[in-house]
Structures are given as structure tokens and as C-alpha cells.
Design a protein around this motif. Structure first.
Motif, PDB file in Angstrom:
ATOM      1  N   ASN A  60      -2.647   6.162   8.153  1.00 11.10           N
ATOM      2  CA  ASN A  60      -4.073   6.069   8.442  1.00 11.10           C
ATOM      3  C   ASN A  60      -4.572   4.637   8.237  1.00 11.10           C
ATOM      4  O   ASN A  60      -5.344   4.099   9.045  1.00 11.10           O
ATOM      5  CB  ASN A  60      -4.854   7.034   7.533  1.00 11.10           C
ATOM      6  N   TYR A  61      -4.091   4.009   7.182  1.00 10.01           N
ATOM      7  CA  TYR A  61      -4.519   2.641   6.855  1.00 10.01           C
ATOM      8  C   TYR A  61      -4.063   1.646   7.927  1.00 10.01           C
ATOM      9  O   TYR A  61      -4.849   0.823   8.397  1.00 10.01           O
ATOM     10  CB  TYR A  61      -3.959   2.260   5.480  1.00 10.01           C
ATOM     11  N   HIS A 115       0.985   4.851  -2.215  1.00  5.94           N
ATOM     12  CA  HIS A 115       0.241   5.924  -1.530  1.00  5.94           C
ATOM     13  C   HIS A 115       1.195   6.802  -0.722  1.00  5.94           C
ATOM     14  O   HIS A 115       2.353   6.448  -0.525  1.00  5.94           O
ATOM     15  CB  HIS A 115      -0.814   5.319  -0.581  1.00  5.94           C
ATOM     16  N   SER A 116       0.657   7.905  -0.208  1.00  4.74           N
ATOM     17  CA  SER A 116       1.479   8.822   0.594  1.00  4.74           C
ATOM     18  C   SER A 116       1.712   8.253   1.993  1.00  4.74           C
ATOM     19  O   SER A 116       1.022   7.332   2.431  1.00  4.74           O
ATOM     20  CB  SER A 116       0.777  10.178   0.717  1.00  4.74           C
ATOM     21  N   GLU A 159      -1.449   8.580   4.119  1.00  7.46           N
ATOM     22  CA  GLU A 159      -2.461   7.559   3.802  1.00  7.46           C
ATOM     23  C   GLU A 159      -2.069   6.201   4.382  1.00  7.46           C
ATOM     24  O   GLU A 159      -2.902   5.474   4.921  1.00  7.46           O
ATOM     25  CB  GLU A 159      -2.634   7.446   2.277  1.00  7.46           C
ATOM     26  N   TYR A 180       0.834  -1.202   0.000  1.00 10.78           N
ATOM     27  CA  TYR A 180       0.000   0.000   0.000  1.00 10.78           C
ATOM     28  C   TYR A 180       0.869   1.252   0.000  1.00 10.78           C
ATOM     29  O   TYR A 180       0.625   2.209  -0.741  1.00 10.78           O
ATOM     30  CB  TYR A 180      -0.925  -0.017   1.221  1.00 10.78           C
TER      31      TYR A 180
END
Length: 270
Positions: free
Chosen positions: A238-239, A231-232, A235, A227
Motif C-alpha cells: 500500500n505504501y 510492517h506487513s 502495508e 518500511y
């Protein structure tokens, strides 16, 4: 275990060993290979008793890449209509990409054990694996440039995350060969072994070590690494917070803690 045409699949304990099995053709990737890879990695993904997958080649080589007979056949099926040709070629490329997406998307870690030729499509394959190990004489080459085409099943998308842009571009534009030690220096492979027997032994030992860990923790770790590649940082953070809100309540955590305290290995459920 299902019988395959271009692959051989063995389950050794918690390890699935997938062998590219066309030694007479330097393990070139034929028509059957592309559909079988999707099936095999679906099986690896769905089978709880499998915790790690290893990919290697039967015979003298890992793989010489896409079978040129398959390309010739595709070229022979073209028509006079440019639009229809383009649509057909595009659909076919996406179908081939799916074979290596299946490796990348697999919930279990996938380790490539590379000896002999690792050329063209084989580079696309190892780029989709989680880790790579090789023999000193392994021969890597992004050969597509010498076929008059750009690599189209994942090398140009995945390799920059493994070795950085500069060297990736040199290898992609020149198609030059690189051997085990240089691949190790670039970080493409983690370790180089003297010969094929040592390579397989070393990789199987490592796979066994990974297979002994909590399958849930391994699953979450692979998911987050993949992931984060796309993604940043924000992000990704948060995930993992959301993911671990559930996963930190797992039985595996208690088992791992108890094992750590008692200095005994934990036995995790599949």
C-alpha cells in the motif's frame, strides 16, 4: 567541511566517506563519537550532492566498540537513588541509540567497510548500515555478554533481520569471535576482500555505481526496504503504491528510459 574530534569526513564526488578516527584507541567510540555521528548523518541526509555514504576505520581496526572509559565515567556518576539512576541510564542509552538510528534513518544508502576489530558497539553500528563488506581477517564479536550486559544500541533488534535468529543468538550468548569468511557465509557481509586497500577500492567502486542511479529511485527503494522490515507485506504494498503515485511522475524516469534506449548513461540531478 566541519572538523570533528572522533570522525574524519571526506566528500569524494557524490560519496561521503566517514572514517572513525581514533586509531591510537582502536577507534573506540568516545563521548564525542556519539554526538558527531548524529551531526554527520544529518549532514549526509540534508546534502543533495551526497548520494551514498561509506563508513570505515582509520588505522588497524574498524572499531573496538564503546570506549570503556566512557562507561566507567557513567558508573561513577550514579547516586543513592535507584529511580533517578535508572532514569539517567535509560536516557543515556536512548542518546547512544540515536547515533545509529541516524544511520538507519538516513535517506542515502550507507555502506560499512570493515577491517580488524568490529566489536560490541561496532556490531550495533554495522547492523544499522545497508550493506557490509569486510577483509578476510576482520574480527566480529558481540562482546557485551562478556561485559555482563545485553547489547543495547541495536544489535539484538537489527541483526536478526540480517542473519536470522539461530546464529544471532549463538553469537550474542557466547560473544565468540567470527572472521570475514564466516560473516560472509552468514550473509552479514556481502563480500570479503584480501586486504584493507582492496576493501576500500571495492566499496568505493560500488558506492560510485549506486551514486550514478536516480537519487529519487534510490531514496524510494531504501525507504521501502526499511518500511517492509517493520510492517506487513500488505502495508508495504500500500505504501509503495502511494509513494510511486508521485515518484513515477519524476523527470528521472524519463531520463532513465531515454538512457536505456540510447544505451548511454543517464545524468540525474541531485
Amino acid at each position: 567541511m566541519h572538523e570533528y574530534q572522533s570522525l574524519k569526513v571526506e566528500q569524494q564526488g557524490a560519496i561521503a566517506h566517514i572514517l572513525i578516527n581514533r586509531p591510537a584507541k582502536a577507534n573506540a567510540m568516545d563521548e564525542a563519537f556519539w554526538t558527531e555521528m548524529v551531526e554527520v548523518f544529518d549532514w549526509v541526509d540534508q546534502t543533495d550532492s551526497v548520494r551514498v555514504a561509506v563508513i570505515s576505520g582509520v588505522g588497524e581496526h574498524f572499531s573496538a566498540g564503546i570506549d570503556l572509559a566512557m562507561l566507567a565515567q557513567a558508573a561513577g556518576s550514579l547516586t543513592q537513588d535507584i529511580g533517578r539512576n535508572a532514569e539517567r541510564i535509560r536516557r543515556n542509552i536512548l542518546r547512544l541509540q540515536a547515533a545509529f538510528n541516524a544511520v538507519d534513518d538516513c535517506r542515502k544508502p550507507v555502506i560499512a567497510a570493515i577491517h580488524g576489530y568490529c566489536i560490541g558497539g561496532a556490531i550495533d553500528l554495522i547492523s544499522a548500515c545497508d550493506m557490509r563488506y569486510a577483509t578476510a581477517d576482520a574480527h566480529f564479536s558481540i562482546k557485551e555478554i562478556d561485559m555482563g550486559m545485553a547489547a543495547d544500541v541495536g544489535t539484538l533488534q537489527r541483526l536478526p533481520h540480517l542473519i536470522g535468529d539461530g546464529m544471532m543468538q549463538e553469537l550474542a550468548y557466547t560473544g565468540r569471535a567470527m572472521h570475514g569468511d564466516e560473516a560472509r557465509q552468514l550473509g552479514l557481509v556481502n563480500k570479503v576482500y584480501a586486504d584493507h586497500a582492496e576493501l576500500i577500492e571495492g566499496v568505493m567502486t560500488l558506492a560510485g555505481e549506486i551514486a550514478a542511479k536516480s537519487p529519487l529511485a534510490i531514496r524510494g527503494t531504501k525507504e521501502m526496504i526499511r518500511y517492509s522490515r517493520d510492517h506487513s507485506v500488505a502495508e508495504g504494498l500500500n505504501y509503495i503504491a502511494t509513494w510511486n503515485a508521485a515518484m513515477l511522475q519524476s523527470e528521472d524516469l524519463k531520463l532513465a528510459m531515454a538512457a536505456h534506449m540510447s544505451k548511454k548513461p543517464a545524468e540525474f540531478a541531485d
